[in-house]
Design a protein around this motif. Sequence first.
Motif, PDB file in Angstrom:
ATOM      1  N   PRO A  47     -93.338 -20.476 -22.646  1.00 23.06           N
ATOM      2  CA  PRO A  47     -94.313 -19.267 -22.741  1.00 23.06           C
ATOM      3  C   PRO A  47     -93.777 -18.176 -24.118  1.00 23.06           C
ATOM      4  CG  PRO A  47     -95.587 -19.988 -20.907  1.00 23.06           C
ATOM      5  CD  PRO A  47     -93.413 -20.412 -20.353  1.00 23.06           C
ATOM      6  N   ILE A  48     -92.594 -17.655 -22.751  1.00 23.48           N
ATOM      7  CA  ILE A  48     -91.913 -16.456 -24.019  1.00 23.48           C
ATOM      8  C   ILE A  48     -91.257 -16.976 -25.258  1.00 23.48           C
ATOM      9  CG2 ILE A  48     -90.235 -15.229 -24.104  1.00 23.48           C
ATOM     10  CD1 ILE A  48     -91.226 -14.902 -21.082  1.00 23.48           C
ATOM     11  N   THR A  49     -90.559 -17.982 -24.995  1.00 27.00           N
ATOM     12  CA  THR A  49     -89.508 -18.981 -26.352  1.00 27.00           C
ATOM     13  C   THR A  49     -90.836 -19.617 -27.312  1.00 27.00           C
ATOM     14  OG1 THR A  49     -89.888 -20.758 -25.003  1.00 27.00           O
ATOM     15  CG2 THR A  49     -87.290 -20.007 -24.914  1.00 27.00           C
ATOM     16  N   THR A  50     -91.697 -19.806 -26.984  1.00 25.48           N
ATOM     17  CA  THR A  50     -92.840 -20.098 -28.082  1.00 25.48           C
ATOM     18  C   THR A  50     -93.297 -18.517 -29.088  1.00 25.48           C
ATOM     19  OG1 THR A  50     -93.640 -21.928 -26.368  1.00 25.48           O
ATOM     20  CG2 THR A  50     -95.067 -21.467 -28.234  1.00 25.48           C
ATOM     21  N   TRP A  51     -93.378 -17.697 -27.981  1.00 27.26           N
ATOM     22  CA  TRP A  51     -94.022 -17.089 -28.432  1.00 27.26           C
ATOM     23  C   TRP A  51     -92.605 -15.876 -29.555  1.00 27.26           C
ATOM     24  CZ3 TRP A  51     -96.058 -15.419 -23.433  1.00 27.26           C
ATOM     25  CH2 TRP A  51     -97.413 -15.745 -23.309  1.00 27.26           C
ATOM     26  N   ILE A  52     -91.644 -16.474 -29.457  1.00 28.25           N
ATOM     27  CA  ILE A  52     -90.439 -15.668 -29.900  1.00 28.25           C
ATOM     28  C   ILE A  52     -90.401 -16.253 -31.323  1.00 28.25           C
ATOM     29  CG2 ILE A  52     -88.108 -15.435 -30.339  1.00 28.25           C
ATOM     30  CD1 ILE A  52     -88.083 -15.076 -27.434  1.00 28.25           C
ATOM     31  N   ASN A  53     -91.066 -17.239 -31.221  1.00 26.04           N
ATOM     32  CA  ASN A  53     -90.894 -18.796 -32.249  1.00 26.04           C
ATOM     33  C   ASN A  53     -92.041 -18.004 -33.253  1.00 26.04           C
ATOM     34  OD1 ASN A  53     -92.810 -21.208 -33.356  1.00 26.04           O
ATOM     35  ND2 ASN A  53     -90.619 -21.325 -33.367  1.00 26.04           N
ATOM     36  N   LEU A  54     -92.869 -17.695 -32.868  1.00 25.21           N
ATOM     37  CA  LEU A  54     -94.836 -17.553 -33.405  1.00 25.21           C
ATOM     38  C   LEU A  54     -93.964 -16.218 -34.202  1.00 25.21           C
ATOM     39  CD1 LEU A  54     -97.202 -17.266 -34.277  1.00 25.21           C
ATOM     40  CD2 LEU A  54     -98.021 -16.749 -32.383  1.00 25.21           C
ATOM     41  N   CYS A  55     -93.432 -15.233 -33.228  1.00 21.19           N
ATOM     42  CA  CYS A  55     -93.118 -14.236 -33.894  1.00 21.19           C
ATOM     43  C   CYS A  55     -92.131 -14.174 -34.852  1.00 21.19           C
ATOM     44  CB  CYS A  55     -92.339 -12.830 -32.714  1.00 21.19           C
ATOM     45  SG  CYS A  55     -91.972 -11.034 -33.231  1.00 21.19           S
ATOM     46  N   ASP A  56     -91.256 -15.119 -34.986  1.00 24.53           N
ATOM     47  CA  ASP A  56     -90.170 -15.587 -36.158  1.00 24.53           C
ATOM     48  C   ASP A  56     -91.228 -15.743 -36.788  1.00 24.53           C
ATOM     49  OD1 ASP A  56     -87.875 -14.877 -34.354  1.00 24.53           O
ATOM     50  OD2 ASP A  56     -87.511 -17.038 -33.875  1.00 24.53           O
ATOM     51  N   ARG A  57     -92.102 -16.004 -36.802  1.00 21.61           N
ATOM     52  CA  ARG A  57     -92.866 -16.871 -38.378  1.00 21.61           C
ATOM     53  C   ARG A  57     -93.956 -15.418 -38.842  1.00 21.61           C
ATOM     54  NH1 ARG A  57     -94.122 -20.970 -35.634  1.00 21.61           N
ATOM     55  NH2 ARG A  57     -96.296 -20.511 -35.488  1.00 21.61           N
ATOM     56  N   ALA A  71    -102.317 -20.070 -21.343  1.00 24.49           N
ATOM     57  CA  ALA A  71    -100.549 -19.650 -22.237  1.00 24.49           C
ATOM     58  C   ALA A  71     -99.128 -20.390 -20.979  1.00 24.49           C
ATOM     59  CB  ALA A  71    -100.623 -18.393 -22.775  1.00 24.49           C
ATOM     60  N   GLN A  72     -99.992 -19.878 -20.659  1.00 21.96           N
ATOM     61  CA  GLN A  72     -99.021 -20.855 -18.690  1.00 21.96           C
ATOM     62  C   GLN A  72     -98.286 -21.720 -18.867  1.00 21.96           C
ATOM     63  OE1 GLN A  72     -99.616 -17.626 -15.480  1.00 21.96           O
ATOM     64  NE2 GLN A  72     -98.381 -16.501 -16.471  1.00 21.96           N
ATOM     65  N   PHE A  73    -100.055 -22.485 -18.804  1.00 23.17           N
ATOM     66  CA  PHE A  73    -100.398 -24.010 -19.042  1.00 23.17           C
ATOM     67  C   PHE A  73    -100.042 -24.796 -19.713  1.00 23.17           C
ATOM     68  CE2 PHE A  73    -103.098 -27.094 -19.533  1.00 23.17           C
ATOM     69  CZ  PHE A  73    -102.713 -28.543 -18.380  1.00 23.17           C
ATOM     70  N   CYS A  74    -100.332 -24.435 -21.228  1.00 23.49           N
ATOM     71  CA  CYS A  74     -99.928 -25.231 -22.539  1.00 23.49           C
ATOM     72  C   CYS A  74     -98.504 -24.702 -23.184  1.00 23.49           C
ATOM     73  CB  CYS A  74    -101.244 -25.019 -23.163  1.00 23.49           C
ATOM     74  SG  CYS A  74    -100.960 -23.547 -24.015  1.00 23.49           S
ATOM     75  N   LEU A  75     -98.509 -23.691 -23.222  1.00 21.05           N
ATOM     76  CA  LEU A  75     -97.062 -23.594 -24.168  1.00 21.05           C
ATOM     77  C   LEU A  75     -95.613 -23.910 -23.558  1.00 21.05           C
ATOM     78  CD1 LEU A  75     -97.748 -19.783 -25.325  1.00 21.05           C
ATOM     79  CD2 LEU A  75     -98.250 -21.938 -26.182  1.00 21.05           C
ATOM     80  N   PRO A  76     -95.537 -23.995 -22.337  1.00 22.42           N
ATOM     81  CA  PRO A  76     -94.496 -25.046 -22.009  1.00 22.42           C
ATOM     82  C   PRO A  76     -94.607 -26.396 -22.132  1.00 22.42           C
ATOM     83  CG  PRO A  76     -95.341 -23.669 -19.793  1.00 22.42           C
ATOM     84  CD  PRO A  76     -95.902 -23.281 -21.357  1.00 22.42           C
ATOM     85  N   ILE A  77     -95.960 -26.769 -21.607  1.00 25.93           N
ATOM     86  CA  ILE A  77     -96.120 -27.900 -22.824  1.00 25.93           C
ATOM     87  C   ILE A  77     -95.697 -28.139 -24.198  1.00 25.93           C
ATOM     88  CG2 ILE A  77     -98.493 -30.007 -23.033  1.00 25.93           C
ATOM     89  CD1 ILE A  77     -99.277 -29.212 -20.156  1.00 25.93           C
TER      90      ILE A  77
END
Lengths: 205, 205
Positions: free
Chosen positions: A170-180, B165-171
Motif C-alpha cells: 500500500p505504501i508503494t502505491t501511495w508513493i506513486n500517487l504522490c509522484d503523480r 487500502a490494506q486489502f486492495c492496494l497490494p493487489i
Amino acid sequence: MEQKNTKAEILDAALDLFAINGYESTSMSQIAKAVGVRKASIYSHFENKSEILKNVVQMVLDGYNMNSIFANASWDDSEFTKDKSGMNADDYAKLVKGHIRYIIHDPYVRKGRMLLVIEQFRNEELSQLQTKMNYEDIMKYFTGMINYLIKQDILVDANSEIMAAQFCLPITTWINLCDREPDRENEILELIENHIKKFFEVYHS
Amino acid sequence: MEQKNTKAEILDAALDLFAINGYESTSMSQIAKAVGVRKASIYSHFENKSEILKNVVQMVLDGYNMNSIFANASWDDSEFTKDKSGMNADDYAKLVKGHIRYIIHDPYVRKGRMLLVIEQFRNEELSQLQTKMNYEDIMKYFTGMINYLIKQDILVDANSEIMAAQFCLPITTWINLCDREPDRENEILELIENHIKKFFEVYHS
DNA sequence: GTCTATAGACGGATAGAC
DNA sequence: GTCTATCCGTCTATAGAC
C-alpha cells in the motif's frame, strides 16, 4: 573542469525530462535547451542519445546502491540490528516513516522511480530494474524486518512475506500517487501513518 | 462497412502500441503497419494523431463504464447486495478473486491500465483518469465492501478506508507486476490468494 | 568545448489518381 | 477508402570554423 560540469548538467536535465516524458519522447534539443547549450554540443560529452540513457540509469543505480536502505540493509546482519534491541513498535514505525519521507522527497530517487514506471513495458533492462528496485528489494527488506520483529516478539508469528506485502505495497502505491500528485502529500502521509499504526495493531504479538 | 472495420482496427492497433510505447513514441507508420494499410489511409478515419488517442481513451472509458464493477457497484445499493445476504468470508474472497482474474486478463482493461501508467506524468487528462480508475474508484469500491462486511458482522469494526487500502492496494501492485511480467501470473495469484485469506483472518469479527 | 550549418532519416499531414 | 507522391518540420548525428 567545465566539461565535468556540463556532462553532469546534461545527465540531470535528461533525467528530469525522461522521468516525465520517457526516453523516446525526449529530444536532444529539449535536453540541450534545458542545459543551455546547442544540441550539437551534447555530442562532445556523449556519443549518442542512448549513451545518455545508459549514463542516466547508471547514475540512478549508483545513487540507489550507495544510499538506499533497501539495497543494502539486511535484518540478518547483527551490525544493522545491533542498535535496535530496545525498540518498540512505535520506534519501528518512526524508522519506516523516515525512510518514506526520504524516498518521496529525494529528487534522484523520485525521478529514477518515475523513469522506471514509464519505461517498464518497453525497455527490457528497465523493466527488470523496476521489478528489482520497486518490488523485490522492498519486499525483501520488509520481509526481513517482519521476521526480525517476530523474533523480537513485537509481531505475531505468521506468513512474513504476506505480512510484508500488506505492510509495504500500500505504501508503494501511495508513493506513486504522490509522484503523480505531489499536492496530496499530506493526505497521503496521514494515510500511511494510520496504515502503519493499524498494521502493528492487528499483527501485535 | 469496410470503413467501420478499419476504423476499429486502427483503434485496436493504436491501443496495442500506446500501451507499450506510449502515445508520442508511437508513429502513424507503426499503427498503419499493424493494421496493414498505408499511413495516409488512416487520415480517412481520423483527422490527426491526437484524434486517435482521444478515441482510444474513449473506447477504454466506455468499456470501463459499461463493464467495470468498480465504476458501477455500490455496496449501499440494495439491488447490488440483495443476493449476498447468506455469503461468508470465503464467498467474498471468491467474488473478489473473480474480479481480479477478469481485470488481469481482459485485453482492453489491461492495455488501458498500461496506457494510463505510461502517460500518468505527462498527460494531465490521463493522469486524472489514472487516479480515478486505478486508485479512487477501487478504494471506494472496497471501502464500501468492507463497511458492508462490518455491518454483516463478518469483519471487525475499524477504519474501513485503511482496511480497504490494506486489502486492495497490494493487489493493484501485483496486477501491475503481472502486466509487466505476465509469466509470473501463477506466483502472483497465489500471493493474492494468501493475502486475501490472511486479511479476512486478522480482521475477522 | 561550443558553435553554425547541414546531411539524411523519419515524423505528421495533404493532394490527387483510382 | 486506399493508394502513391510529396510537403515541411523535427529528429539524430556529423563536419568544420572558432
